[in-house]
Motif scaffolding. Sequence first.
Motif, short mmCIF file in Angstrom:
data_model
loop_
_atom_site.label_atom_id
_atom_site.label_comp_id
_atom_site.label_asym_id
_atom_site.label_seq_id
_atom_site.Cartn_x
_atom_site.Cartn_y
_atom_site.Cartn_z
N ALA A 132 -37.71 90.47 -66.59
CA ALA A 132 -36.74 89.77 -66.40
C ALA A 132 -36.46 88.23 -65.82
O ALA A 132 -36.04 87.35 -66.81
N ILE A 133 -37.76 87.90 -65.34
CA ILE A 133 -37.65 87.12 -64.57
C ILE A 133 -37.52 85.63 -65.70
O ILE A 133 -37.14 84.17 -65.38
N PRO A 134 -38.76 85.87 -66.66
CA PRO A 134 -39.42 84.36 -67.22
C PRO A 134 -38.32 84.74 -68.03
O PRO A 134 -37.48 82.83 -68.84
N GLY A 135 -36.87 85.25 -68.79
CA GLY A 135 -36.22 84.38 -70.08
C GLY A 135 -35.33 83.91 -69.24
O GLY A 135 -34.58 83.12 -69.83
N CYS A 150 -39.58 82.50 -58.88
CA CYS A 150 -40.49 83.80 -59.04
C CYS A 150 -40.14 84.73 -57.40
O CYS A 150 -39.69 85.64 -58.08
N VAL A 151 -40.10 83.45 -56.52
CA VAL A 151 -39.97 84.41 -55.57
C VAL A 151 -39.11 85.04 -54.98
O VAL A 151 -38.89 86.49 -54.41
N VAL A 152 -38.48 84.31 -55.21
CA VAL A 152 -36.38 84.97 -55.31
C VAL A 152 -36.29 85.65 -55.87
O VAL A 152 -35.48 86.41 -55.37
N GLY A 153 -36.57 85.39 -56.83
CA GLY A 153 -36.23 87.43 -58.19
C GLY A 153 -36.99 87.76 -57.77
O GLY A 153 -36.21 88.89 -57.64
N SER A 200 -28.11 84.53 -60.70
CA SER A 200 -28.14 85.82 -62.25
C SER A 200 -28.74 87.05 -60.98
O SER A 200 -28.81 88.01 -61.17
N SER A 201 -29.31 87.13 -59.72
CA SER A 201 -30.13 87.73 -58.97
C SER A 201 -28.07 88.56 -58.02
O SER A 201 -28.88 89.84 -57.69
N GLY A 202 -28.16 87.50 -58.78
CA GLY A 202 -26.65 88.37 -57.63
C GLY A 202 -25.67 87.18 -55.94
O GLY A 202 -25.35 88.40 -54.87
N ILE A 203 -27.27 86.65 -56.09
CA ILE A 203 -26.93 86.90 -54.36
C ILE A 203 -26.02 85.49 -53.75
O ILE A 203 -25.25 85.81 -52.84
N ARG A 233 -30.65 91.21 -47.59
CA ARG A 233 -31.45 91.03 -48.44
C ARG A 233 -31.93 89.75 -49.57
O ARG A 233 -32.54 88.78 -49.43
N SER A 234 -30.11 89.66 -49.79
CA SER A 234 -30.40 88.93 -50.63
C SER A 234 -30.37 86.83 -49.55
O SER A 234 -30.30 86.40 -49.88
#
Length: 465
Positions: free
Chosen positions: A49-52, A37-40, A343-346, A5-6
Amino acid sequence: MEVARSVIALAIGMAVLIVLIMKTKFHPALALVTGACVVGVCAGVEWAAIPGLITSGFGNTLASIGLVIAFGCMMGQIMEESNAAKVMAHTFIKALHGKNEEIALGITGFLVSIPIFADSALIILSPLIKSISQVKKKSLTGLALATACCLNITHASVPPTPGPLAVVAQFGDAINLGSYILFGIAMGIPLAIVIMIMAKIAGKKWYKIVDDNGEIIDVTGDLAKKYAEESSRPDIPALDTNEKYPSAWISFAPILIPVILILLDTVTDMLFPGVKNIGTELVGFFGNPVIAVSIALIVAIYGLAGHKSRKEVLDCLERGVQSCGTVILITGAGGAFGNIIKSSGIGDVIATGLASMNMPILLLPFLMAGILKLVLGSGTVAMTTTATICAPILLQMEGVNFMFAAYAACIGSQMFSLHNDSFFWVLTRTFKFDKLDVQILGYEGIQFIWSWIGFALLCVVNLVF
């Protein structure tokens, strides 16, 4: 499943980013935010949480280099309008007997980036690069790429730059810092030579010059051949006797002052680690890149434009701000893109997956750092994360040369330099590398090649020693 998924999320995000930049009317900053945004979303980050994450990534990136870029552009505008840049170019060309400017700028970048962050160093040196192109009609592409890529060599591999210093620290007493510094410099010299050759070739393929009005323009066909032939001659162009020029010393001062101040701070930290007194605090204050470049700007204002009226100087500074607005905007957007991925952990998922694979010892930190740089956009974060993961593993293994392993992580972090890397945007916007071919085949191509050549050279050294 998490690894898959990452990887898919990152691939989709990068694909969207490239398509938006190449095929739509999106400004690159908007494309970066959209791609983030797409990645998030694809990576499973909560939508709220994405805008922040975007705003914090934007702000954190500009907090470190935003003012340096702005003040550097103001300084460059003053140097250009006061003819200081022409004086520097003339002095530089004269010292080199009118030839080999790519070599001289490559050496300059190689040395300057040992104590100074590559982003700041490129901004400081950009007026000199542009003025040489303007005076000699030399390809700006070749000059800028030679400087930028040689900056990256020592920025990534020679302490006391923070990244390699942190990598060495992860190995504790297993690596002697002094020996590593000498090793990094020795390994970097042949890589710098390779870069200078490639930069000269790229300069001929994508010929850009700074015209007499200070604008960066593309030159093709017979005119490019004419300029290439003329600029290769050992000529020293004469300065226009109808114009006024500052002295060579005051012309170079805005570049030399921040370099000296930042270098002094770096050396002080090395000689007196952890020492807190009035002397070290003063050195640390004046050696901060923002303060150092601020002082250089003041020197430029009063040394180069002191004879002008207040209004003339303020108008000049305003023009400098206008010229750097796009650079600052896109650089911050690149930081936002990188922060979403981080931040997504990828990055953690991919790094852990690589660590579990059975591969040659030196290849592990090299590839891990390269992939993390692609993912995170920050070479410092990529090499530090790699060392944090790899060092505990490698320290338990027999027959490992820890200095070589640390160096593999450092140069691996330069394998990729794409749209989530702030240095990519500083380079491409400062010198108007707007086309994707010069960005990817030119700059990124040189980065990729010298990184792998460095790894191959490291493997040879490892076999011998």
